[in-house]
Design a protein around this motif. Sequence first.
Motif, mmCIF file in Angstrom:
data_model
loop_
_atom_site.group_PDB
_atom_site.id
_atom_site.type_symbol
_atom_site.label_atom_id
_atom_site.label_comp_id
_atom_site.label_asym_id
_atom_site.label_seq_id
_atom_site.Cartn_x
_atom_site.Cartn_y
_atom_site.Cartn_z
ATOM 1 N N GLN A 78 0.808 -1.217 0.000
ATOM 2 C CA GLN A 78 0.000 0.000 0.000
ATOM 3 C C GLN A 78 0.847 1.275 0.000
ATOM 4 O OE1 GLN A 78 -3.159 -0.076 -0.509
ATOM 5 N NE2 GLN A 78 -3.364 -2.290 -0.341
ATOM 6 N N GLN A 79 1.888 1.314 0.824
ATOM 7 C CA GLN A 79 2.705 2.524 0.901
ATOM 8 C C GLN A 79 3.437 2.776 -0.408
ATOM 9 O OE1 GLN A 79 5.043 3.143 4.511
ATOM 10 N NE2 GLN A 79 6.764 3.802 3.255
ATOM 11 N N GLN A 80 3.998 1.725 -0.978
ATOM 12 C CA GLN A 80 4.674 1.873 -2.271
ATOM 13 C C GLN A 80 3.694 2.319 -3.351
ATOM 14 O OE1 GLN A 80 6.750 -2.091 -2.223
ATOM 15 N NE2 GLN A 80 8.152 -0.923 -3.478
ATOM 16 N N ALA A 81 2.513 1.730 -3.338
ATOM 17 C CA ALA A 81 1.516 2.102 -4.338
ATOM 18 C C ALA A 81 1.210 3.585 -4.263
ATOM 19 C CB ALA A 81 0.246 1.284 -4.121
ATOM 20 N N GLN A 82 1.008 4.095 -3.061
ATOM 21 C CA GLN A 82 0.702 5.519 -2.934
ATOM 22 C C GLN A 82 1.868 6.384 -3.395
ATOM 23 O OE1 GLN A 82 0.124 7.782 0.944
ATOM 24 N NE2 GLN A 82 -1.989 7.450 0.306
ATOM 25 N N SER A 83 3.084 5.961 -3.092
ATOM 26 C CA SER A 83 4.251 6.726 -3.538
ATOM 27 C C SER A 83 4.311 6.807 -5.058
ATOM 28 C CB SER A 83 5.538 6.087 -2.993
ATOM 29 O OG SER A 83 5.608 6.209 -1.590
ATOM 30 N N TYR A 84 4.044 5.684 -5.736
ATOM 31 C CA TYR A 84 4.076 5.698 -7.200
ATOM 32 C C TYR A 84 2.886 6.456 -7.784
ATOM 33 C CZ TYR A 84 8.114 2.631 -7.554
ATOM 34 O OH TYR A 84 9.384 2.124 -7.492
ATOM 35 N N TYR A 85 1.744 6.392 -7.126
ATOM 36 C CA TYR A 85 0.611 7.212 -7.577
ATOM 37 C C TYR A 85 0.971 8.699 -7.509
ATOM 38 C CZ TYR A 85 -3.041 3.587 -7.885
ATOM 39 O OH TYR A 85 -3.814 2.517 -8.266
#
Length: 483
Positions: free
Chosen positions: A255-262
């Motif tokens: 989840q944290q990585q996903a938000q960073s890439y978003y």
Amino acid sequence: MDATTPGPLAPEVLDRDDLKRALAEHDFAAVFSLVKKWGGLSQNRIAAACRLTPGKVSTIISGQQQVTSFEVICRIADGLRIPGRMVGLADCPWERRTETPDPYPQQPPAARLSVDAPWRSTATVHLAADLTRSDLVMDRRAATRALTGAALFGTPLLDSLEGWLQPSPAVAKGHHRGRISIREVRELEGTARVFRAWDHRFGGGLRRKAVVGQLNEVSSHLEDHQAPDVERGLFQVMAYLGGTAATIAWDSGLQQQAQSYYLLALRAAHAAGDSAFGANVLAGMARQMLYQERPQDALELVHLAQKGTGPKAGPRLRALLHTREAWAYAAMDRTAAFKRATSEAEEALADAGADDEPYWIAYFDEAELTGTTGGRLLEMARKGARERAEEAADSIRRAVERRGPEAGRSYALDTIGLAECHFLIGDVNGAVDHTQRAVEAAARTQSARVRAQLGKLYPYTVGRNTSQRVADARTMIRDLLST
């Protein structure tokens, strides 16, 4: 129980025929009673080991509550150190554990993109380089730790996105002359399209490193002084790759990585002047919030996307944003608002032509709309509005018929939803048929999200009076989720 400690049950207890039989049948009332009697464990000790409350253990032992959750079964197996094969699971993590020390005990997961960074193109390039470099060196242990990283919610996130509505300021150019041509930019864009299509069909993270590596390469080109059209094209490719990296990370539970890439994809779209793709990124972030049960945050993100695109949004993009809006309203039990937003999505999609919008939104067709709408109706049915179950089934069935198995992840999710609808309606035979198809479809994807949804079918297959067909469906689900 710490994974390094020996199991609380002695080998001779695990060898008892009555315990083996109870475990094989998932009769955890008998399991806990036998563990208390022969294993010498108190009710509180069983609860602590299995990460359950003592009250929960008591209701299980008394027969007032059955264990139907696949996750709880895994916790019981891990907590009591019961080998996975005894409960129909694959080997538990502690069975595969080695004594090899972690060579990077303090290594953090992939770097988190700072929400405080200024909305300048140079800052976006530096952030992309830092994020991708840390991600590329992340090993499996760090990736496992990254699963526990939390996404940012609420006001800090929403306030940081206001810069997306402002024009990107002009910046001084670097000293190094770039040598990349617009033709090479188009080739990079073609690669981004391939990655996106692969992820949309199969899901999962098997090609995540390839996407991140390509993203890192694009950021290195942007560190040089490029011609304006080349720079704009590179930022657009960065946005496309960032969006795909975000979806892959989110689909894998990061989840944290996903938000960073978003966030990176949104900044890159801003630098490229592509407000339409930026709105698409915000729609992805809204979906992440909805899965995290943050419908108000999701609604704010959708409204930000709608404000940022205005008349520039094509019919498919408008329809997508309306469905995210409807999803948030459904999660908030605002039925009238859900119906209104769904109608607006249908009206917008009716205006869509064959080739009038970018490739990345072409997937949003009538099947996608009906599947998404059916999923929201199913959520309402789960909360007690059982009359919605038949309506949800009709909507999802239309999506399944239009997509077909070649749709991969979307087809699997739809089929799982259809099976659950039939369980709620009371059509057990139909539910079992769709469950079998759902397991077969799920086996063809690498999507953690698909497996999580499949796990929600498991409780429907557990009960003292289940038929052999239902028991067989339960075994199929268990076998897939255990691998």
